[in-house]
Scaffold this active site. Sequence first.
Site, PDB file in Angstrom:
ATOM      1  N   ARG A 369      -0.516  -0.762  -3.380  1.00 43.70           N
ATOM      2  CA  ARG A 369      -1.327  -0.661  -2.172  1.00 43.70           C
ATOM      3  C   ARG A 369      -1.073  -1.885  -1.290  1.00 43.70           C
ATOM      4  O   ARG A 369      -1.382  -3.008  -1.690  1.00 43.70           O
ATOM      5  CB  ARG A 369      -2.821  -0.564  -2.515  1.00 43.70           C
ATOM      6  CG  ARG A 369      -3.190   0.634  -3.383  1.00 43.70           C
ATOM      7  CD  ARG A 369      -3.184   1.924  -2.603  1.00 43.70           C
ATOM      8  NE  ARG A 369      -3.363   3.090  -3.464  1.00 43.70           N
ATOM      9  CZ  ARG A 369      -4.550   3.605  -3.781  1.00 43.70           C
ATOM     10  NH1 ARG A 369      -5.659   3.047  -3.337  1.00 43.70           N
ATOM     11  NH2 ARG A 369      -4.620   4.680  -4.560  1.00 43.70           N
ATOM     12  N   GLU A 371      -2.535  -3.401   1.026  1.00 43.52           N
ATOM     13  CA  GLU A 371      -3.785  -3.717   1.718  1.00 43.52           C
ATOM     14  C   GLU A 371      -4.009  -5.225   1.678  1.00 43.52           C
ATOM     15  O   GLU A 371      -3.996  -5.829   0.605  1.00 43.52           O
ATOM     16  CB  GLU A 371      -4.955  -2.993   1.052  1.00 43.52           C
ATOM     17  CG  GLU A 371      -4.836  -1.473   1.096  1.00 43.52           C
ATOM     18  CD  GLU A 371      -5.944  -0.782   0.304  1.00 43.52           C
ATOM     19  OE1 GLU A 371      -6.595  -1.471  -0.515  1.00 43.52           O
ATOM     20  OE2 GLU A 371      -6.155   0.416   0.501  1.00 43.52           O
ATOM     21  N   ARG A 377     -11.996  -7.921  -6.217  1.00 41.18           N
ATOM     22  CA  ARG A 377     -11.774  -6.653  -6.909  1.00 41.18           C
ATOM     23  C   ARG A 377     -10.589  -5.849  -6.371  1.00 41.18           C
ATOM     24  O   ARG A 377     -10.427  -4.686  -6.706  1.00 41.18           O
ATOM     25  CB  ARG A 377     -13.042  -5.800  -6.858  1.00 41.18           C
ATOM     26  CG  ARG A 377     -13.493  -5.384  -5.475  1.00 41.18           C
ATOM     27  CD  ARG A 377     -14.699  -4.459  -5.578  1.00 41.18           C
ATOM     28  NE  ARG A 377     -15.048  -3.848  -4.308  1.00 41.18           N
ATOM     29  CZ  ARG A 377     -15.888  -2.833  -4.187  1.00 41.18           C
ATOM     30  NH1 ARG A 377     -16.451  -2.306  -5.255  1.00 41.18           N
ATOM     31  NH2 ARG A 377     -16.155  -2.328  -2.996  1.00 41.18           N
ATOM     32  N   HIS A 378      -9.744  -6.472  -5.523  1.00 41.86           N
ATOM     33  CA  HIS A 378      -8.588  -5.767  -4.972  1.00 41.86           C
ATOM     34  C   HIS A 378      -7.285  -6.414  -5.424  1.00 41.86           C
ATOM     35  O   HIS A 378      -7.173  -7.645  -5.492  1.00 41.86           O
ATOM     36  CB  HIS A 378      -8.640  -5.757  -3.448  1.00 41.86           C
ATOM     37  CG  HIS A 378      -9.612  -4.780  -2.881  1.00 41.86           C
ATOM     38  ND1 HIS A 378     -10.919  -5.107  -2.607  1.00 41.86           N
ATOM     39  CD2 HIS A 378      -9.468  -3.474  -2.554  1.00 41.86           C
ATOM     40  CE1 HIS A 378     -11.548  -4.052  -2.114  1.00 41.86           C
ATOM     41  NE2 HIS A 378     -10.696  -3.041  -2.083  1.00 41.86           N
ATOM     42  N   GLU A 520     -17.189   0.667  -7.950  1.00 44.73           N
ATOM     43  CA  GLU A 520     -16.330   1.847  -8.102  1.00 44.73           C
ATOM     44  C   GLU A 520     -15.117   1.548  -8.981  1.00 44.73           C
ATOM     45  O   GLU A 520     -14.456   0.511  -8.818  1.00 44.73           O
ATOM     46  CB  GLU A 520     -15.856   2.308  -6.726  1.00 44.73           C
ATOM     47  CG  GLU A 520     -14.927   3.503  -6.768  1.00 44.73           C
ATOM     48  CD  GLU A 520     -13.800   3.391  -5.755  1.00 44.73           C
ATOM     49  OE1 GLU A 520     -12.721   3.926  -6.055  1.00 44.73           O
ATOM     50  OE2 GLU A 520     -13.985   2.744  -4.712  1.00 44.73           O
ATOM     51  N   SER A 523     -11.791   7.341  -8.206  1.00 49.22           N
ATOM     52  CA  SER A 523     -11.981   8.250  -7.078  1.00 49.22           C
ATOM     53  C   SER A 523     -11.312   9.571  -7.417  1.00 49.22           C
ATOM     54  O   SER A 523     -10.224   9.595  -7.998  1.00 49.22           O
ATOM     55  CB  SER A 523     -11.367   7.657  -5.805  1.00 49.22           C
ATOM     56  OG  SER A 523     -11.594   8.495  -4.711  1.00 49.22           O
ATOM     57  N   ARG A 576      -9.853  -2.350 -12.928  1.00 51.98           N
ATOM     58  CA  ARG A 576     -11.270  -2.258 -12.552  1.00 51.98           C
ATOM     59  C   ARG A 576     -12.128  -1.950 -13.779  1.00 51.98           C
ATOM     60  O   ARG A 576     -13.208  -2.512 -13.956  1.00 51.98           O
ATOM     61  CB  ARG A 576     -11.469  -1.164 -11.506  1.00 51.98           C
ATOM     62  CG  ARG A 576     -10.941  -1.512 -10.120  1.00 51.98           C
ATOM     63  CD  ARG A 576     -11.992  -2.181  -9.266  1.00 51.98           C
ATOM     64  NE  ARG A 576     -11.531  -2.396  -7.898  1.00 51.98           N
ATOM     65  CZ  ARG A 576     -11.821  -1.601  -6.880  1.00 51.98           C
ATOM     66  NH1 ARG A 576     -12.575  -0.521  -7.072  1.00 51.98           N
ATOM     67  NH2 ARG A 576     -11.360  -1.867  -5.666  1.00 51.98           N
TER      68      ARG A 576
END
Length: 602
Positions: A369, A371, A377-378, A520, A523, A576
């Site tokens: 990812r 991002e 948490r990323h 979370e 998903s 996670r």
Amino acid sequence: MRFLCIVVFLMLTRPLTSFTPRLVSRLYPLQSLISSSSAQTDAPPLRPAFTQSRLFSQRPPSDMSQEEIDRAREERKAAKEAAKLAKAAKKAAAAEAARLEDLATQAKNDVKFTDSDAFCGDYETVASKTAGIMSYTKAADLVVGNQGWIRGRLQSIRIKGGSVFLVIRQNAFDTFQCCFFKADFDDATDQKTMLNYFKTLTAESIVDVYGDVVEAEVKSCSIGDKEMKIKKIHAVTKSVPVLPFELEDAARSPEEVEASQDTDRPFPILGQELRLDNRWMDLRVPANNAIFRVRSGICQLFRESLYSQGFMEIQTPKLIGGESESGSGVFKTDYFGQEACLAQSPQLYKQMAIASDFDRVFEVGPVFRAENSNTRRHLCEFVGLDLEMAINESYLETLTVAHNMFKHIFNGLETRFAKEMAIVREQYHSEPVQFTDEPCIVHWHDGIQMIKDAGFDVGDGMQDLTGAQELALGAAVKEKYGTDFFMLDQYPASIRPFYTMPMEDRRFSNSYDMFIRGQEICSGAQRCHDPALLREVIRSKGLGEALEEGGGLYDYVKAFENGVMPHAGAGIGCERVVFLALGLDNVRKASMFPRDPNRLTP
């Protein structure tokens, strides 16, 4: 006349042996002439000094033939050569003696695996030259009264007078004491050799130790009912003397470090970047090492549960021609002249596997990812635990499968990995994850109301949740249902990916997220398997170009045109799950070598 006077003076004041033989031979007739001349003046005759010369064998050169002169020259040359050879031989003999002495000394410091007589020293580099010679025992399996070899990491060494105490660490967890006492060696030279060798050992080196196993009470080691009296010790590989940080400092709990800051001797605070820059050292800390054994256990339990529920494992491409997730950044690269992306998930391919009549599939693999999220948490690269399955009527069938799978994980961690969990909790406190026997499913509208009741402004209730709102929802669910693990479904369609099946009320979707401790970790959704509806949704997301032939979604949609079972699935972030199940403060602790916007090494 002047020249003659000079020659006469020299001959009267210096013996002829000080001249070269050639010059002497020339001067001899002149000497005779001078002698005869001196006789006429009643002066004593000159006595030729060359009569003592070894160069002409007690005879004047005029009495020697050319053959004799040549022979004398050859003899003289041979004598010089013999002396030169004798000197070289003496020098070579001395060098060989020194070499043998060095080898004898080195024998104790350069030990071969087959050298059973050496009692200390560094091994030569282990390069698979031998096999099956050494036999090792785990420290925990040593039997009192026996002898044996152990190999481990030198955690600490303490030398006091003629006594030495070592702590050997194995498997990152087990510590075992080995000791040496000078009195155990009769020979004074051997005593000194051993003590000197102990002084060369550095913490974190790998060593082999051989000795007698005796009963003991050692409170400072995890194996405390026995110890080893050292007879032999060898370094396999040595660590540098100065470490990036001390493992003792890295193994303290955050609470312990924080509490020490107001004392006279505060413990050092080891920053996250220092730890990650030296990650191989950081992972030797028992709790950090145990985290990855727990992570391995989660992957194992994930597979076990899904295998038991009729799934098969697949592996999908990580280089793809287009985006697999809308709304997530992608890493792009050149692929032989055309643009390619690193897969953001195996989403498209696990759905195509369902279209290929693999009814239940899962994958454990990397996810990328792009991002620029610098949060706790990323990550830019993580391991995805993905599943996809055909359904008969409702995505609730998938939620039941996922709930059973997580129950298997949570129970397995507390039973089969109880030791590792306990070691982690010694440094990072957490409680076991609480969960319900049946799936705890909270619908979107109910969840929004819980968040409102907690004092948050949620606007029109159609926006994605913030981190703070998720935590508030988790606290409310824990209070109401007594669970740390729950599912939130029926998300607004506008905030879900293009492949999500809409509900009858098109504003919402047959989608869901799963949470641990209010954050979370997963998903998922029922997938839109109808080609016409799927194209409609894709265009509504602004991705219409990807539907053209050669586009990233062309083959994906085409796979459903020949008939496909209704299906649903989920994508779970492994890091996670580890991070939240263990109550860690940062997801990077759950990634062996984390990749985030600021880190691409080590």
